[in-house]
Design a protein around this motif. Structure first.
Motif, PDB file in Angstrom:
ATOM      1  N   HIS A 325       0.829  -1.209   0.000  1.00  0.00           N
ATOM      2  CA  HIS A 325       0.000   0.000   0.000  1.00  0.00           C
ATOM      3  C   HIS A 325       0.858   1.252   0.000  1.00  0.00           C
ATOM      4  O   HIS A 325       0.628   2.181  -0.806  1.00  0.00           O
ATOM      5  N   ASN A 326       1.847   1.332   0.882  1.00  0.00           N
ATOM      6  CA  ASN A 326       2.671   2.541   0.985  1.00  0.00           C
ATOM      7  C   ASN A 326       3.476   2.775  -0.285  1.00  0.00           C
ATOM      8  O   ASN A 326       3.632   3.926  -0.736  1.00  0.00           O
ATOM      9  N   ALA A 327       4.000   1.701  -0.888  1.00  0.00           N
ATOM     10  CA  ALA A 327       4.810   1.861  -2.098  1.00  0.00           C
ATOM     11  C   ALA A 327       3.960   2.328  -3.272  1.00  0.00           C
ATOM     12  O   ALA A 327       4.350   3.246  -4.018  1.00  0.00           O
ATOM     13  N   ILE A 328       2.799   1.722  -3.463  1.00  0.00           N
ATOM     14  CA  ILE A 328       1.926   2.114  -4.565  1.00  0.00           C
ATOM     15  C   ILE A 328       1.453   3.569  -4.390  1.00  0.00           C
ATOM     16  O   ILE A 328       1.444   4.371  -5.351  1.00  0.00           O
ATOM     17  N   GLN A 336       8.681  10.874  -4.086  1.00  0.00           N
ATOM     18  CA  GLN A 336       9.882  10.045  -4.165  1.00  0.00           C
ATOM     19  C   GLN A 336      10.467   9.794  -2.788  1.00  0.00           C
ATOM     20  O   GLN A 336      10.934   8.684  -2.490  1.00  0.00           O
ATOM     21  N   GLU A 337      10.438  10.784  -1.931  1.00  0.00           N
ATOM     22  CA  GLU A 337      11.020  10.636  -0.594  1.00  0.00           C
ATOM     23  C   GLU A 337      10.263   9.577   0.216  1.00  0.00           C
ATOM     24  O   GLU A 337      10.868   8.746   0.895  1.00  0.00           O
ATOM     25  N   GLN A 338       8.933   9.606   0.163  1.00  0.00           N
ATOM     26  CA  GLN A 338       8.141   8.624   0.892  1.00  0.00           C
ATOM     27  C   GLN A 338       8.368   7.211   0.341  1.00  0.00           C
ATOM     28  O   GLN A 338       8.410   6.238   1.098  1.00  0.00           O
ATOM     29  N   LEU A 339       8.532   7.109  -0.965  1.00  0.00           N
ATOM     30  CA  LEU A 339       8.800   5.804  -1.571  1.00  0.00           C
ATOM     31  C   LEU A 339      10.124   5.238  -1.090  1.00  0.00           C
ATOM     32  O   LEU A 339      10.220   4.046  -0.751  1.00  0.00           O
ATOM     33  N   GLU A 340      11.136   6.080  -1.027  1.00  0.00           N
ATOM     34  CA  GLU A 340      12.439   5.621  -0.547  1.00  0.00           C
ATOM     35  C   GLU A 340      12.384   5.256   0.941  1.00  0.00           C
ATOM     36  O   GLU A 340      12.998   4.262   1.360  1.00  0.00           O
ATOM     37  N   GLN A 341      11.637   6.002   1.719  1.00  0.00           N
ATOM     38  CA  GLN A 341      11.496   5.695   3.141  1.00  0.00           C
ATOM     39  C   GLN A 341      10.752   4.373   3.346  1.00  0.00           C
ATOM     40  O   GLN A 341      11.050   3.620   4.278  1.00  0.00           O
ATOM     41  N   THR A 342       9.811   4.095   2.477  1.00  0.00           N
ATOM     42  CA  THR A 342       9.084   2.817   2.571  1.00  0.00           C
ATOM     43  C   THR A 342      10.027   1.640   2.334  1.00  0.00           C
ATOM     44  O   THR A 342       9.969   0.623   3.052  1.00  0.00           O
ATOM     45  N   LEU A 343      10.903   1.769   1.350  1.00  0.00           N
ATOM     46  CA  LEU A 343      11.867   0.680   1.088  1.00  0.00           C
ATOM     47  C   LEU A 343      12.811   0.492   2.261  1.00  0.00           C
ATOM     48  O   LEU A 343      13.152  -0.640   2.626  1.00  0.00           O
ATOM     49  N   ILE A 344      13.226   1.623   2.867  1.00  0.00           N
ATOM     50  CA  ILE A 344      14.123   1.515   4.024  1.00  0.00           C
ATOM     51  C   ILE A 344      13.395   0.901   5.212  1.00  0.00           C
ATOM     52  O   ILE A 344      13.949   0.067   5.951  1.00  0.00           O
ATOM     53  N   GLN A 345      12.140   1.270   5.412  1.00  0.00           N
ATOM     54  CA  GLN A 345      11.365   0.767   6.548  1.00  0.00           C
ATOM     55  C   GLN A 345      11.198  -0.746   6.507  1.00  0.00           C
ATOM     56  O   GLN A 345      11.273  -1.409   7.543  1.00  0.00           O
TER      57      GLN A 345
END
Length: 364
Positions: A325-328, A336-345
């Motif tokens: 959900h967060n990535a989509i 872009q920042e939230q997408l990168e944070q999701t991958l790190i999380q």
């Protein structure tokens, strides 16, 4: 051979040789007969007297006990039967080979008997289970049912079917989205090339090139998240759930065997009670108890595995659905920042750009 060697040897009540004339010559002739005469272990004795018909041949192995009992009658040395047998074996190693061959033959025969018993037991078990299965199918036999456990098994099979649908659709989404990212990458490269070759449209081509490259970069991040999601669902469906279903299959086979032997014992209990029937009933009760223990053990295993599977499924899907959900959301919102944070999380490793492309040497 001298004449004395063919004379009769009188034996008294104690088994000793009687006194004969020409005692010294007789003893020498007897020694010569024992040394140069035929070996009983290598010959056969023909019944019916000398020169009689050869119909009754007695193998020499049948006279070993006689030789063991007749210890040294008229022999020059009073050796025991065991020492004489040992010396004969040393002089004739073929006897030892024959014994080894007999042992190997007995071992092979034992293995064959064991296999035959195994096939026989398998045939009886298959017959009983087939009979029980047809009895249940046509409504003539009773069936052991654990309603609560059966309901949980049905839920698991339905859940696995739906999760397989999710896995198939997300795999298709990954394939299509990867094609789009590759198209965006090619489009961005084309815009960059045209911006260098078209001075009058350099800025416009440059803006579009940067946009496509940014979308391609974010698309690769989203692909990494979706691939992580697909891999986790695949492990859950094709390994964890499948392992539990294999245990369930063993449990269902054990249930069928248990009911088959239970029905067999009940049929014997309703029959006559003579001595032979009581033996069969006792054997049936023994087999029934063995298959009952197996059924109870596998039912316990299935219950435990279903419990752990449910806990593991909730934990895995909670994490994976939140990641998806967060990535989509971050990708299509352009964050872009939230997408990168999701991958790190969620500890998702991003593949470096161009790792899927062949190298220059591979293209050549």
């Amino acid at each position: 051979m001298s004449k004395a060697a063919t004379m009769e040897i009188p034996i008294n009540s104690n088994g000793d040789t009687g006194t004969l004339p020409e005692d010294d010559s007789l003893e020498q002739d007897l020694q010569q007969v024992m040394v140069s005469g035929p070996n009983l272990n290598e010959t056969s004795i023909v019944s019916g007297g000398y020169g009689g018909p050869a119909g009754g041949i007695i193998p020499t192995s049948s006279i070993k006990d006689i030789r063991m009992k007749s210890r040294g009658v008229g022999l020059p040395n009073s050796q025991s039967a065991a020492s004489r047998l040992s010396q004969h074996t040393d002089q004739h190693p073929g006897l030892s080979n024959n014994n080894t061959g007999n042992s190997t033959e007995e071992l092979s025969r034992g293995v064959a008997v064991e296999k035959l018993d195994s096939v026989k037991k398998w045939g009886i078990n298959t017959y009983k289970c087939t009979k029980q299965m047809f009895s249940e199918r046509f409504g003539r036999g009773s069936r052991t049912v654990d309603l609560e456990l059966e309901a949980q098994i049905d839920v698991l099979r339905d859940t696995k079917s739906k999760y397989e649908t999710i896995l198939r659709l997300t795999t298709a989404l990954t394939t299509h989205f990867q094609s789009m990212v590759q198209t965006q990458q090619a489009l961005g490269d084309t815009f960059t090339d045209l911006s260098q070759k078209s001075p009058e449209l350099q800025d416009e081509f440059g803006y579009n090139a940067e946009t496509q490259k940014l979308l391609c970069r974010n698309g690769e991040s989203l692909l990494s998240a979706i691939n992580f999601f697909v891999s986790s669902i695949d492990t859950l469906v094709n390994k964890t759930m499948e392992d539990t279903l294999m245990t369930i299959k063993l449990y269902e086979n054990a249930r069928l065997e248990f009911d088959a032997y239970r029905s067999d014992m009940e049929e014997l209990s309703l029959g006559p009670r003579d001595a032979a029937a009581m033996v069969r009933i006792e054997m049936a009760q023994h087999d029934y108890q063995i298959h009952r223990d197996k059924y109870e053990r596998l039912r316990s295993d299935v219950t435990i595995k279903l419990k752990f599977l449910d806990e593991n499924k909730v934990k895995v899907m909670h994490k994976q659905l939140l990641l998806f959900h967060n990535a989509i959301s971050a990708y299509f919102a352009g964050n872009q920042e939230q997408l990168e944070q999701t991958l790190i999380q969620f500890n998702v490793k991003l593949k470096p750009p161009g790792t899927d492309k062949p190298s220059w040497l591979e293209e050549q």
